[in-house]
Design an enzyme around this catalytic site. Structure first.
Site, PDB file in Angstrom:
ATOM      1  N   ASP A  10       0.827  -1.210   0.000  1.00  0.00           N
ATOM      2  CA  ASP A  10       0.000   0.000   0.000  1.00  0.00           C
ATOM      3  C   ASP A  10       0.861   1.259   0.000  1.00  0.00           C
ATOM      4  O   ASP A  10       1.981   1.256   0.515  1.00  0.00           O
ATOM      5  CB  ASP A  10      -0.919  -0.024   1.233  1.00  0.00           C
ATOM      6  CG  ASP A  10      -2.082   0.949   1.086  1.00  0.00           C
ATOM      7  OD1 ASP A  10      -2.422   1.329  -0.063  1.00  0.00           O
ATOM      8  OD2 ASP A  10      -2.652   1.338   2.120  1.00  0.00           O
ATOM      9  N   ASN A  12       1.163   3.405  -2.952  1.00  0.00           N
ATOM     10  CA  ASN A  12       1.621   3.829  -4.292  1.00  0.00           C
ATOM     11  C   ASN A  12       1.098   5.209  -4.670  1.00  0.00           C
ATOM     12  O   ASN A  12       1.830   6.043  -5.200  1.00  0.00           O
ATOM     13  CB  ASN A  12       1.140   2.846  -5.365  1.00  0.00           C
ATOM     14  CG  ASN A  12       1.768   1.478  -5.234  1.00  0.00           C
ATOM     15  OD1 ASN A  12       2.729   1.308  -4.507  1.00  0.00           O
ATOM     16  ND2 ASN A  12       1.210   0.510  -5.947  1.00  0.00           N
ATOM     17  N   ARG A  14      -0.014   7.715  -2.757  1.00  0.00           N
ATOM     18  CA  ARG A  14       0.578   8.799  -1.966  1.00  0.00           C
ATOM     19  C   ARG A  14       2.026   9.051  -2.368  1.00  0.00           C
ATOM     20  O   ARG A  14       2.483  10.189  -2.429  1.00  0.00           O
ATOM     21  CB  ARG A  14       0.487   8.463  -0.466  1.00  0.00           C
ATOM     22  CG  ARG A  14      -0.891   8.763   0.118  1.00  0.00           C
ATOM     23  CD  ARG A  14      -1.079   8.077   1.441  1.00  0.00           C
ATOM     24  NE  ARG A  14      -1.280   6.640   1.268  1.00  0.00           N
ATOM     25  CZ  ARG A  14      -1.202   5.742   2.247  1.00  0.00           C
ATOM     26  NH1 ARG A  14      -0.878   6.129   3.466  1.00  0.00           N
ATOM     27  NH2 ARG A  14      -1.437   4.473   2.003  1.00  0.00           N
ATOM     28  N   TRP A  15       2.733   7.984  -2.682  1.00  0.00           N
ATOM     29  CA  TRP A  15       4.133   8.127  -3.128  1.00  0.00           C
ATOM     30  C   TRP A  15       4.186   9.024  -4.367  1.00  0.00           C
ATOM     31  O   TRP A  15       5.026   9.919  -4.456  1.00  0.00           O
ATOM     32  CB  TRP A  15       4.697   6.742  -3.454  1.00  0.00           C
ATOM     33  CG  TRP A  15       6.135   6.718  -3.864  1.00  0.00           C
ATOM     34  CD1 TRP A  15       7.218   6.560  -3.052  1.00  0.00           C
ATOM     35  CD2 TRP A  15       6.650   6.842  -5.201  1.00  0.00           C
ATOM     36  NE1 TRP A  15       8.373   6.579  -3.793  1.00  0.00           N
ATOM     37  CE2 TRP A  15       8.060   6.744  -5.120  1.00  0.00           C
ATOM     38  CE3 TRP A  15       6.061   7.019  -6.457  1.00  0.00           C
ATOM     39  CZ2 TRP A  15       8.887   6.820  -6.228  1.00  0.00           C
ATOM     40  CZ3 TRP A  15       6.878   7.103  -7.574  1.00  0.00           C
ATOM     41  CH2 TRP A  15       8.282   7.007  -7.461  1.00  0.00           C
ATOM     42  N   HIS A  27       2.043   3.287  -9.050  1.00  0.00           N
ATOM     43  CA  HIS A  27       1.778   1.858  -9.288  1.00  0.00           C
ATOM     44  C   HIS A  27       2.903   1.239 -10.115  1.00  0.00           C
ATOM     45  O   HIS A  27       3.354   0.130  -9.848  1.00  0.00           O
ATOM     46  CB  HIS A  27       0.446   1.680 -10.023  1.00  0.00           C
ATOM     47  CG  HIS A  27      -0.739   2.101  -9.209  1.00  0.00           C
ATOM     48  ND1 HIS A  27      -0.894   1.744  -7.893  1.00  0.00           N
ATOM     49  CD2 HIS A  27      -1.827   2.859  -9.515  1.00  0.00           C
ATOM     50  CE1 HIS A  27      -2.027   2.257  -7.425  1.00  0.00           C
ATOM     51  NE2 HIS A  27      -2.604   2.945  -8.389  1.00  0.00           N
ATOM     52  N   SER A  55      -7.633  -5.450  -5.179  1.00  0.00           N
ATOM     53  CA  SER A  55      -8.696  -6.042  -4.361  1.00  0.00           C
ATOM     54  C   SER A  55     -10.045  -5.931  -5.064  1.00  0.00           C
ATOM     55  O   SER A  55     -10.212  -5.114  -5.986  1.00  0.00           O
ATOM     56  CB  SER A  55      -8.767  -5.340  -3.004  1.00  0.00           C
ATOM     57  OG  SER A  55      -9.403  -4.077  -3.123  1.00  0.00           O
ATOM     58  N   THR A  56     -10.983  -6.739  -4.608  1.00  0.00           N
ATOM     59  CA  THR A  56     -12.339  -6.662  -5.188  1.00  0.00           C
ATOM     60  C   THR A  56     -12.942  -5.282  -4.951  1.00  0.00           C
ATOM     61  O   THR A  56     -13.817  -4.850  -5.696  1.00  0.00           O
ATOM     62  CB  THR A  56     -13.262  -7.745  -4.569  1.00  0.00           C
ATOM     63  OG1 THR A  56     -13.133  -7.718  -3.135  1.00  0.00           O
ATOM     64  CG2 THR A  56     -12.895  -9.133  -5.051  1.00  0.00           C
ATOM     65  N   LEU A 121      10.375 -20.636  -5.465  1.00  0.00           N
ATOM     66  CA  LEU A 121       9.472 -19.738  -4.737  1.00  0.00           C
ATOM     67  C   LEU A 121       8.111 -19.741  -5.423  1.00  0.00           C
ATOM     68  O   LEU A 121       8.026 -19.637  -6.639  1.00  0.00           O
ATOM     69  CB  LEU A 121      10.035 -18.298  -4.774  1.00  0.00           C
ATOM     70  CG  LEU A 121       9.125 -17.196  -4.213  1.00  0.00           C
ATOM     71  CD1 LEU A 121       9.072 -17.269  -2.682  1.00  0.00           C
ATOM     72  CD2 LEU A 121       9.591 -15.806  -4.642  1.00  0.00           C
TER      73      LEU A 121
HETATM   74  C1  IPE Z   1      -5.315  -2.721  -0.125  1.00  0.00           C
HETATM   75  O1  IPE Z   1      -5.041  -1.379  -0.297  1.00  0.00           O
HETATM   76  C2  IPE Z   1      -5.378  -3.410  -1.461  1.00  0.00           C
HETATM   77  C3  IPE Z   1      -4.116  -3.542  -2.181  1.00  0.00           C
HETATM   78  C4  IPE Z   1      -2.934  -3.184  -1.746  1.00  0.00           C
HETATM   79  C5  IPE Z   1      -4.220  -4.146  -3.489  1.00  0.00           C
HETATM   80  P1  IPE Z   1      -6.202  -0.309  -0.364  1.00  0.00           P
HETATM   81  O2  IPE Z   1      -5.543   1.023  -0.515  1.00  0.00           O
HETATM   82  O3  IPE Z   1      -7.178  -0.683  -1.408  1.00  0.00           O
HETATM   83  O4  IPE Z   1      -6.892  -0.478   1.057  1.00  0.00           O
HETATM   84  P2  IPE Z   1      -7.793   0.530   1.884  1.00  0.00           P
HETATM   85  O5  IPE Z   1      -8.841   1.050   0.949  1.00  0.00           O
HETATM   86  O6  IPE Z   1      -6.903   1.647   2.361  1.00  0.00           O
HETATM   87  O7  IPE Z   1      -8.328  -0.280   3.008  1.00  0.00           O
HETATM   88  C1  IPE Z   2      -1.760   0.236  -3.257  1.00  0.00           C
HETATM   89  O1  IPE Z   2      -1.514   1.582  -3.354  1.00  0.00           O
HETATM   90  C2  IPE Z   2      -1.967  -0.394  -4.604  1.00  0.00           C
HETATM   91  C3  IPE Z   2      -3.355  -0.747  -4.894  1.00  0.00           C
HETATM   92  C4  IPE Z   2      -4.335  -0.672  -4.059  1.00  0.00           C
HETATM   93  C5  IPE Z   2      -3.628  -1.229  -6.222  1.00  0.00           C
HETATM   94  P1  IPE Z   2      -2.683   2.643  -3.315  1.00  0.00           P
HETATM   95  O2  IPE Z   2      -3.076   2.972  -4.711  1.00  0.00           O
HETATM   96  O3  IPE Z   2      -3.784   2.191  -2.449  1.00  0.00           O
HETATM   97  O4  IPE Z   2      -1.928   3.878  -2.672  1.00  0.00           O
HETATM   98  P2  IPE Z   2      -2.510   4.886  -1.604  1.00  0.00           P
HETATM   99  O5  IPE Z   2      -2.943   4.068  -0.427  1.00  0.00           O
HETATM  100  O6  IPE Z   2      -3.636   5.602  -2.248  1.00  0.00           O
HETATM  101  O7  IPE Z   2      -1.345   5.766  -1.298  1.00  0.00           O
HETATM  102 MG    MG Z   3      -4.131   2.397  -0.441  1.00  0.00          MG
END
Ligand code: IPE
Ligand code: IPE
Ligand code: MG
Length: 237
Positions: A10, A12, A14-15, A27, A55-56, A121
């Site tokens: 998690d 990406n 914000r980065w 991403h 995620s779904t 792996l």
């Molecule tokens: C969890 O991250 C799903 C993945 C990393 C693929 P999210 O960014 O979707 O989760 P929430 O919404 O903060 O719970």
């Molecule tokens: C996780 O990074 C990757 C996916 C959920 C696909 P995010 O896209 O959720 O990044 P933040 O949480 O918004 O920074």
């Molecule tokens: Mg996220």
């Protein structure tokens, strides 16, 4: 060492935003980190690495971000093809990949088939994955197979999960600072050790991963039992 490490990658978005970039750039950069972590797993003897890629619930994101993420997995798998074959990585997909665009889906299915005998792996890619959706799917499959109610056991249910045949995750890492499971590995994580890092996923290095492994090594897992005391530390005689 954990046999199975799972990662919620998690942070990406914000980065990227912190750099004035589009979320997609985060991403793309994040997807590149998987290679180093997978290599580290092989070095340390971790047998299964499960990464949460989509995620779904992520369908509720803007359409352009969703389609970018759909294409990213096949693109990365293609880019890492030589590494996957040289290092004997077996690719598995957890989730419904039927929703991928046709060409992407075929590409993913091909690499899953071609790497089936690799043994260094298991890299599980959780894609269009939800822990509850996985349980619903398992229940449906068991009913379809005609399994009788009295024959349903925890082992039977485990065997109906995407992770059939693999150990449950010993360690679950979540980057990005939030401390929740977000519907990841709901069935499998009953006794998993959680490790939360505030590092945003694209900044998560091999060293950060090693710190998580070291932290795991310092934990005492009890599985509901009485703590084990070191020999000589206490006497119960
Ligand atoms: C969890 O991250 C799903 C993945 C990393 C693929 P999210 O960014 O979707 O989760 P929430 O919404 O903060 O719970
Ligand atoms: C996780 O990074 C990757 C996916 C959920 C696909 P995010 O896209 O959720 O990044 P933040 O949480 O918004 O920074
Ligand atoms: Mg996220």
């Amino acid at each position: 060492m954990p046999a199975h490490v799972a990662i919620i990658m998690d942070g990406n978005g914000r980065w990227a935003q912190r750099r004035g970039l589009e979320r997609q750039a985060g991403h793309r950069e994040g997807a590149r980190r998987v290679r180093d972590i997978a290599s580290a797993c092989i070095d340390y003897g971790v047998r299964v690495l499960t990464i949460y890629a989509f995620s779904t619930e992520n369908w509720d994101r803007p359409a352009d971000e969703v389609s970018f993420l759909m294409d990213l997995i096949p693109e990365r798998l293609e880019a890492e093809r030589s590494m996957i074959f040289e290092q004997q990585v077996r690719i598995r997909v957890l989730g419904e990949i039927e929703t991928l665009p046709l060409l992407d889906r075929v590409a993913v299915q091909d690499i899953v088939r071609q790497t089936d005998r690799h043994a260094a792996l298991d890299l599980n890619i959780a894609f269009n994955y939800g822990g509850r959706a996985e349980i619903v799917r398992a229940v449906r499959n068991l009913i379809r197979e005609g399994v009788r109610a009295e024959d349903v056991t925890e082992d039977i249910v485990s065997g109906a999960m995407y992770t059939a045949g693999q150990p449950d995750p010993d360690l679950l890492i979540r980057t990005g600072g939030d401390q929740r499971s977000s519907n990841f590995l709901v069935w499998q994580s009953t006794y998993t050790e959680f490790y939360f890092s505030s590092i945003l996923w694209p900044d998560f290095t091999k060293e950060a991963f090693e710190a998580a492994l070291a932290d795991f090594g310092s934990r005492q897992r009890r599985f509901g039992r009485v703590p084990v005391t070191a020999p000589g530390a206490a006497s119960d005689a």
